[in-house]
Scaffold this motif. Sequence first.
Motif, PDB file in Angstrom:
ATOM      1  N   PRO A 161      -3.411  -3.627  -3.784  1.00 54.35           N
ATOM      2  CA  PRO A 161      -2.840  -4.814  -3.126  1.00 54.35           C
ATOM      3  C   PRO A 161      -3.335  -6.141  -3.670  1.00 54.35           C
ATOM      4  CG  PRO A 161      -4.424  -3.717  -1.702  1.00 54.35           C
ATOM      5  CD  PRO A 161      -4.189  -2.794  -2.858  1.00 54.35           C
ATOM      6  N   ALA A 201      -2.713   2.470  -4.714  1.00 55.38           N
ATOM      7  CA  ALA A 201      -2.546   1.200  -4.012  1.00 55.38           C
ATOM      8  C   ALA A 201      -3.448   0.151  -4.658  1.00 55.38           C
ATOM      9  CB  ALA A 201      -2.871   1.371  -2.540  1.00 55.38           C
ATOM     10  N   ASN A 239       0.854  -1.189   0.000  1.00 56.79           N
ATOM     11  CA  ASN A 239       0.000   0.000   0.000  1.00 56.79           C
ATOM     12  C   ASN A 239       0.888   1.236   0.000  1.00 56.79           C
ATOM     13  OD1 ASN A 239      -2.793  -1.067   0.214  1.00 56.79           O
ATOM     14  ND2 ASN A 239      -1.988  -1.975   2.085  1.00 56.79           N
ATOM     15  N   THR A 284       2.550   4.617   0.278  1.00 53.44           N
ATOM     16  CA  THR A 284       2.048   5.839   0.920  1.00 53.44           C
ATOM     17  C   THR A 284       2.398   7.080   0.125  1.00 53.44           C
ATOM     18  OG1 THR A 284       4.077   5.981   2.239  1.00 53.44           O
ATOM     19  CG2 THR A 284       2.221   4.806   3.206  1.00 53.44           C
TER      20      THR A 284
END
Length: 237
Positions: free
Chosen positions: A51, A49, A39, A41
């Motif tokens: 995942p 993001a 993820n 930042t």
Amino acid sequence: MSGATPAHAAARTVPAVASLRNHPYVATFTPADMWAWRNPTNDPGNCPANPSQITHNATMVVVHTTGANGNCAAIESRRTWPATDGYVYEARVYFSAIPGTDEFADWNSYWLYGSDWPVDGEFDAVETTFGTQFVSYHYGTNNSEVSTCNESNDCDAGVGVMSPKRANIKPGWHTIDVVYGNHRIALFYDGKLYTIVAGSFVNPKPVWITFSAGSSSSMDKAGVHGEVAVQWVKVFK
């Protein structure tokens, strides 16, 4: 450590893999560690993001792209790391091929970049775009660039050129060493020097470590699935 040649000295004069073989490292990241990077930042490359396209097992973490226009996924270190003299970032990485060929599949990369992009710099250690693979350093408010271009040496007008020191890599597994010096970066593929970028424009600001897989409508084979797999990242000093 007693009597050992300092890694930051040896890595600039001999292939990094050989010089670092018995040298302690500052940090190492396992597949489980890197899966936790799923993820990002700092939103690398404007890739959100994603995942669900990142998997891992005991031996590797894998970042997939479906090949759909604009689809991408990335893993990125949870913090920045130094880009100052003597730091070496070694990764064992797999770059996929278009099935049945030796051409790189999709837009897959191993890159390190500063938080204030592009001012703090971006070093693309491997960037694949369907049959080509090139190295670039981006910098400055205007996103200036020096690059090895691609295998046909097809450069955009006005873009500086770094001369490769050896043949380019092909899809598959490779050990990649990014060796930072004083306003200088040396890049090793499988223990052999590939290219060097050097100049006052090489920014020593800390960098994020990033691996990404993506696709784009600007590429002539968008829709081809691709992936990047990483076995480890090691940080030496």
